[in-house]
Every structure is written in C-alpha cells, then in structure tokens.
Design an enzyme around this catalytic site. Structure first.
Site, PDB file in Angstrom:
ATOM      1  N   SER A  47       0.864  -1.186   0.000  1.00 13.38           N
ATOM      2  CA  SER A  47       0.000   0.000   0.000  1.00 13.38           C
ATOM      3  C   SER A  47       0.898   1.232   0.000  1.00 13.38           C
ATOM      4  O   SER A  47       2.066   1.143   0.398  1.00 13.38           O
ATOM      5  CB  SER A  47      -0.827  -0.028   1.285  1.00 13.38           C
ATOM      6  OG  SER A  47      -1.427   1.215   1.537  1.00 13.38           O
TER       7      SER A  47
ATOM      8  N   TYR B 117      -2.092  -0.974  10.820  1.00 16.36           N
ATOM      9  CA  TYR B 117      -2.098  -1.215   9.368  1.00 16.36           C
ATOM     10  C   TYR B 117      -0.792  -0.735   8.740  1.00 16.36           C
ATOM     11  O   TYR B 117      -0.155  -1.461   7.961  1.00 16.36           O
ATOM     12  CB  TYR B 117      -3.303  -0.499   8.739  1.00 16.36           C
ATOM     13  CG  TYR B 117      -3.512  -0.832   7.276  1.00 16.36           C
ATOM     14  CD1 TYR B 117      -4.105  -2.029   6.889  1.00 16.36           C
ATOM     15  CD2 TYR B 117      -3.102   0.050   6.281  1.00 16.36           C
ATOM     16  CE1 TYR B 117      -4.307  -2.330   5.550  1.00 16.36           C
ATOM     17  CE2 TYR B 117      -3.298  -0.243   4.931  1.00 16.36           C
ATOM     18  CZ  TYR B 117      -3.905  -1.444   4.580  1.00 16.36           C
ATOM     19  OH  TYR B 117      -4.089  -1.747   3.243  1.00 16.36           O
TER      20      TYR B 117
HETATM   21  N1  LIG Z   1      -8.796  -1.141  -0.631  1.00 18.08           N
HETATM   22  C1  LIG Z   1      -7.836  -0.251  -0.502  1.00 18.08           C
HETATM   23  O1  LIG Z   1      -8.069   0.970  -0.377  1.00 18.08           O
HETATM   24  C2  LIG Z   1      -6.417  -0.720  -0.556  1.00 18.08           C
HETATM   25  C3  LIG Z   1      -6.081  -2.036  -0.362  1.00 18.08           C
HETATM   26  N2  LIG Z   1      -4.757  -2.413  -0.364  1.00 18.08           N
HETATM   27  C4  LIG Z   1      -4.382  -3.792  -0.134  1.00 18.08           C
HETATM   28  O2  LIG Z   1      -4.838  -4.576  -1.217  1.00 18.08           O
HETATM   29  C5  LIG Z   1      -5.111  -5.904  -0.785  1.00 18.08           C
HETATM   30  C6  LIG Z   1      -6.497  -6.314  -1.232  1.00 18.08           C
HETATM   31  O3  LIG Z   1      -7.427  -5.419  -0.661  1.00 18.08           O
HETATM   32  P1  LIG Z   1      -8.970  -5.326  -1.094  1.00 18.08           P
HETATM   33  O4  LIG Z   1      -9.206  -6.204  -2.248  1.00 18.08           O
HETATM   34  O5  LIG Z   1      -9.306  -3.900  -1.142  1.00 18.08           O
HETATM   35  O6  LIG Z   1      -9.625  -5.925   0.233  1.00 18.08           O
HETATM   36  P2  LIG Z   1     -10.768  -7.036   0.399  1.00 18.08           P
HETATM   37  O7  LIG Z   1     -11.164  -6.997   1.836  1.00 18.08           O
HETATM   38  O8  LIG Z   1     -11.811  -6.855  -0.632  1.00 18.08           O
HETATM   39  O9  LIG Z   1      -9.985  -8.383   0.071  1.00 18.08           O
HETATM   40  C7  LIG Z   1      -9.113  -8.999   0.955  1.00 18.08           C
HETATM   41  C8  LIG Z   1      -9.366 -10.486   0.906  1.00 18.08           C
HETATM   42  O10 LIG Z   1      -8.414 -11.130   1.757  1.00 18.08           O
HETATM   43  C9  LIG Z   1      -9.129 -12.088   2.532  1.00 18.08           C
HETATM   44  N3  LIG Z   1      -8.441 -12.409   3.771  1.00 18.08           N
HETATM   45  C10 LIG Z   1      -8.474 -11.728   4.941  1.00 18.08           C
HETATM   46  N4  LIG Z   1      -7.768 -12.359   5.850  1.00 18.08           N
HETATM   47  C11 LIG Z   1      -7.280 -13.481   5.277  1.00 18.08           C
HETATM   48  C12 LIG Z   1      -6.499 -14.555   5.742  1.00 18.08           C
HETATM   49  N5  LIG Z   1      -6.073 -14.606   7.002  1.00 18.08           N
HETATM   50  N6  LIG Z   1      -6.182 -15.554   4.887  1.00 18.08           N
HETATM   51  C13 LIG Z   1      -6.628 -15.515   3.614  1.00 18.08           C
HETATM   52  N7  LIG Z   1      -7.381 -14.534   3.124  1.00 18.08           N
HETATM   53  C14 LIG Z   1      -7.707 -13.521   3.946  1.00 18.08           C
HETATM   54  C15 LIG Z   1     -10.454 -11.408   2.795  1.00 18.08           C
HETATM   55  O11 LIG Z   1     -11.431 -12.307   3.278  1.00 18.08           O
HETATM   56  P3  LIG Z   1     -12.627 -11.680   4.214  1.00 18.08           P
HETATM   57  O12 LIG Z   1     -13.417 -10.804   3.335  1.00 18.08           O
HETATM   58  O13 LIG Z   1     -13.369 -12.862   4.702  1.00 18.08           O
HETATM   59  O14 LIG Z   1     -11.927 -10.927   5.306  1.00 18.08           O
HETATM   60  C16 LIG Z   1     -10.766 -10.844   1.429  1.00 18.08           C
HETATM   61  O15 LIG Z   1     -11.369 -11.788   0.614  1.00 18.08           O
HETATM   62  C17 LIG Z   1      -4.928  -5.887   0.733  1.00 18.08           C
HETATM   63  O16 LIG Z   1      -3.666  -6.381   1.049  1.00 18.08           O
HETATM   64  C18 LIG Z   1      -5.020  -4.413   1.087  1.00 18.08           C
HETATM   65  O17 LIG Z   1      -4.323  -4.130   2.271  1.00 18.08           O
HETATM   66  C19 LIG Z   1      -3.761  -1.512  -0.612  1.00 18.08           C
HETATM   67  C20 LIG Z   1      -4.045  -0.207  -0.837  1.00 18.08           C
HETATM   68  C21 LIG Z   1      -5.394   0.305  -0.806  1.00 18.08           C
HETATM   69  C1  LIG Z   2      -1.071  10.591   3.962  1.00 20.20           C
HETATM   70  C2  LIG Z   2      -0.916  11.403   2.723  1.00 20.20           C
HETATM   71  C3  LIG Z   2      -1.865  11.463   1.742  1.00 20.20           C
HETATM   72  C4  LIG Z   2      -3.104  10.660   1.846  1.00 20.20           C
HETATM   73  C5  LIG Z   2      -3.067   9.364   1.800  1.00 20.20           C
HETATM   74  C6  LIG Z   2      -4.193   8.485   1.940  1.00 20.20           C
HETATM   75  C7  LIG Z   2      -5.552   9.032   2.187  1.00 20.20           C
HETATM   76  C8  LIG Z   2      -3.948   7.196   1.766  1.00 20.20           C
HETATM   77  C9  LIG Z   2      -4.884   6.141   1.882  1.00 20.20           C
HETATM   78  C10 LIG Z   2      -4.412   4.939   1.616  1.00 20.20           C
HETATM   79  C11 LIG Z   2      -5.088   3.728   1.811  1.00 20.20           C
HETATM   80  C12 LIG Z   2      -6.501   3.675   2.216  1.00 20.20           C
HETATM   81  C13 LIG Z   2      -4.333   2.616   1.652  1.00 20.20           C
HETATM   82  C14 LIG Z   2      -4.727   1.296   1.901  1.00 20.20           C
HETATM   83  O1  LIG Z   2      -3.922   0.411   1.896  1.00 20.20           O
HETATM   84  C15 LIG Z   2      -1.675  12.308   0.504  1.00 20.20           C
HETATM   85  C16 LIG Z   2      -2.958  13.067   0.201  1.00 20.20           C
HETATM   86  C17 LIG Z   2      -1.328  11.404  -0.652  1.00 20.20           C
HETATM   87  C18 LIG Z   2      -0.600  13.347   0.682  1.00 20.20           C
HETATM   88  C19 LIG Z   2       0.591  12.852   1.380  1.00 20.20           C
HETATM   89  C20 LIG Z   2       0.317  12.218   2.676  1.00 20.20           C
END
Ligand SMILES: NC(=O)C1=CN([C@@H]2O[C@H](COP(=O)(O)OP(=O)(O)OC[C@H]3O[C@@H](n4cnc5c(N)ncnc54)[C@H](OP(=O)(O)O)[C@@H]3O)[C@@H](O)[C@H]2O)C=CC1
Ligand SMILES: CC1=C(/C=C/C(C)=C/C=C/C(C)=C/C=O)C(C)(C)CCC1
Length: 329
Positions: free
Chosen positions: A185, A198
């Site tokens: 992320s 996180y």
């Molecule tokens: N959405 C966002 O804004 C962002 C997401 N990410 C990262 O991207 C990845 C995917 O996220 P996203 O698709 O949005 O999230 P989702 O919650 O839609 O998908 C995550 C999946 O992982 C599964 N999961 C959770 N725990 C486990 C486990 N212990 N073993 C196996 N599977 C598991 C969840 O199951 P269940 O639903 O049952 O929990 C779910 O199906 C994550 O790593 C997230 O941190 C990064 C940046 C931004």
């Molecule tokens: C902190 C930060 C910002 C905001 C970041 C945000 C809102 C991130 C959200 C990320 C998520 C939800 C990630 C999940 O994995 C900006 C505006 C880029 C400016 C620089 C500092």
C-alpha cells in the site's frame, strides 16, 4: 585501483539505470508472456484478488485461489470458469503457518506442478483507533499476521520450491522463472494517523519485499525469479470505505477504481517492474517523506487533509458495527 574501477562501473550503472528508467516512462518495454503460468493469489475472494485472477486468466494463466472465505473465493472461481479459465480454490488462512504448508502441498499434489507466480494480496484493516484502545489486542496482532506474516509463510513455501527446483530439478533450473508480487500500500511507504497497526504491517511487507528482491539478485541462478511491489492509494473496494482527504485535493487524487488499480499493477508485473505506486502522483509524497524535513511533511499533510483522512473511515466502520454489518470488537 580495483576500488576506483568498481566505483566507475557503479557510477556508469547508476547513470544507465536512471536513463533506462526515464526512457521506460515514454517507451514501454515488452511485456512477458504469462500464458501457462500457475498463479497463486491470496485473498482471491476480495475486490483486488478477484480482479487479479480475472486478469491473469485473460492472459492465459491458470489460477490457484486462496482465501479464508470459501464463499467469496468460489464466486471468484465461478467468474474465472465462466470466462473459460481454469481455477482451483482452497480455503486457507494465511496466518496459519501449518495450514499454509499443508495447502501448498495439496496444491502440488492436486495439480502435479509447482506454482510459478504468487500474488500476496490478502489483507485486513481493523478500522478502529489502536491508541484509544478501541482495537482488541488480538485484532492488532491479526492485522500484522495477515498483512505481513502471511507473506512469509506463503512466499517461503513457494520460495522453497524454487530452491528445490534449483537443487533437484536441473531442467527447471534451466527454466529459472517465477514471480512474487507483494500487494502492500502507499501506507507502507508513508504513513498517516490512526492506522498504526495497518501502517506497521504494510511497512513490514515493503521491507519483506525489498530484502527478498535483494536476496534473489545475489545468485545468478535466481535471476529469473522476479518481484513486484504494488503500492496502491485508496481503492474503491469497500475496505477503507469513508476514507477522505480534503475536497479540493480529491479533485487531483480520487479513490481508485479497482479495475484501474489492478490493470496498472498488471502492467508493472508484466514488465518485471520492482515497484509500482498507483497512481503515479503518489511517488511524490513517498519521495518527499525522505527528502523534506518532518515538519514540512506534516504541514503538507495538514493542508491536504490527509492527517485526519481516517476519521470518516473509522466513523463508517463504527456505524457498520452498530448496524451489525461487520463484527463488533
Ligand atoms: N482497498 C484499498 O483501499 C487498498 C487495499 N490495499 C491492499 O490490497 C489488498 C487487497 O485489498 P482489497 O481487495 O481492497 O480488500 P478485500 O477486503 O476486498 O480483500 C481482501 C481479501 O483477503 C481475505 N483475507 C483476509 N484475511 C485473510 C487470511 N487470514 N487468509 C486468507 N485470506 C484472507 C479477505 O477475506 P474476508 O473478506 O473474509 O476478510 C478478502 O477476501 C490488501 O492487502 C489491502 O491491504 C492496498 C491499498 C489500498
Ligand atoms: C497521507 C498522505 C496522503 C493521503 C493518503 C491516503 C488518504 C492514503 C490512503 C491509503 C489507503 C486507504 C491505503 C490502503 O492500503 C496524501 C494526500 C497522498 C498526501 C501525502 C500524505
């Protein structure tokens, strides 16, 4: 003398790779062929995991889908099969080391071949304030276990296969190919407030990826094993529902469409790019974090409303818990 020659070579390399990096922005390198690859995706039932599966299958790969949630995982498999692809589902909790090893063994036995590409995508977020003690201790641990430790258990298992190939299967050594994708992320590159657990887990995932990448580069025999670190900004999958920055800033930096995010990640994977920040503009805060004084970064975060961007997210999670839409602590 040797030191000076090494230094000269290193400087030439630095200039060459910088020029190559610039050139790659305008001229895309050739993409690799992933047809026939066996791609294991964790968290395959979720928003991004499902799209990764569909993208890989569209390119002719076969997918192994791991998720803790059997129902959503099967739904992904159904979509893949409807599109004419091959999908194999396994219900696995990536935090359970022994179960991960057993499942990996089962995959090998069931399919009679090794996984060649791995997308470490499973992730969770608590959506509560750790410092206010709103998050039970075991939930903090779970975030670290899923978002970081899980990468170890799943990757090490796969990595061991690569080592085994090199040790016991010379023909596979000759092929020498594989790819480990870490979905971290932007919050693994710079942090914001109220998501300490996180951010810690994602910074750890970034460290895991970087060290692994360096390690693979130390052996010529492993140079066909590639890595890609995917660092998306907020994606519209529901995981961070409610998270918002300042309205005016959102005109430039909107939440990503999941499909766009995965397409960008795939572009990077297919050219063996080691790191991709999505969207590109988020390279700026990543670089600024290292270059600017701490207080200067704080000032920009405040201006952009990113210091409090998690407030509405935490409120959303609270009302979801109150409505029984998600499990309360
Ligand atoms: N959405 C966002 O804004 C962002 C997401 N990410 C990262 O991207 C990845 C995917 O996220 P996203 O698709 O949005 O999230 P989702 O919650 O839609 O998908 C995550 C999946 O992982 C599964 N999961 C959770 N725990 C486990 C486990 N212990 N073993 C196996 N599977 C598991 C969840 O199951 P269940 O639903 O049952 O929990 C779910 O199906 C994550 O790593 C997230 O941190 C990064 C940046 C931004
Ligand atoms: C902190 C930060 C910002 C905001 C970041 C945000 C809102 C991130 C959200 C990320 C998520 C939800 C990630 C999940 O994995 C900006 C505006 C880029 C400016 C620089 C500092």
């Amino acid at each position: 003398m040797i030191f000076l020659m090494d230094m000269q070579m290193m400087m030439l390399d630095v200039v060459y790779f910088m020029l190559r990096g610039c050139l790659r922005i305008v001229m895309r390198p050739r993409t690799k062929d992933v047809s026939g690859e066996l791609v294991l995706i964790t968290g395959a039932g979720g928003g991004l995991g499902r799209l990764f599966a569909q993208e890989f299958v569209e390119l002719g790969a076969e997918v192994v889908l791991w998720d803790i949630n059997a129902e959503t995982n099967e739904a992904t498999a159904k979509l893949v099969r409807e599109a004419g692809g091959k999908a194999h589902t396994y219900t696995v909790d990536v935090t359970n080391r022994d179960k991960v090893y057993q499942a990996a063994d089962r995959v090998r036995k069931d399919l009679g071949r090794d996984v060649t590409m791995l997308v470490n995508n499973a992730g969770v977020v608590a959506g509560r304030r750790v410092m206010e003690r709103d998050v039970p201790d075991d939930m903090v641990e779970r975030t670290l276990k899923v978002n970081c430790h899980g990468h170890f258990w799943v990757s090490l298992e796969q990595q061991l296969q690569f080592i085994t190939k090199l040790a016991f299967l010379p023909q596979m050594k000759a092929n020498n190919h594989g790819h480990i994708v870490t979905v971290a992320s932007v919050l693994g590159l710079f942090a914001t407030a109220f998501v300490e657990d996180y951010c810690a887990s994602k910074f750890a995932a970034v460290g895991f990826h970087e060290s692994l990448t360096h390690e693979l580069l130390t052996e010529d025999d492993w140079d066909g094993v590639k890595t890609t670190l995917v660092c998306p900004y907020l994606v519209d999958t529901g995981m961070f529902e409610g998270c918002r920055i300042r309205e005016e800033a959102e005109l430039v930096l909107t939440a990503l469409e999941p499909g766009y995010c995965v397409k960008q990640a795939m572009n990077a994977i297919l050219i063996d790019q080691p790191l991709v920040c999505i969207p590109r503009i988020t390279y700026i805060p990543f670089i600024a974090r290292a270059l600017l004084p701490w207080d200067a970064n704080v000032a920009t975060y405040r201006f952009l409303g990113s210091d409090k961007c998690m407030h509405p997210f935490i409120e959303t999670m609270k009302s979801k818990a109150a409505n029984g839409a998600i499990k309360a602590a």
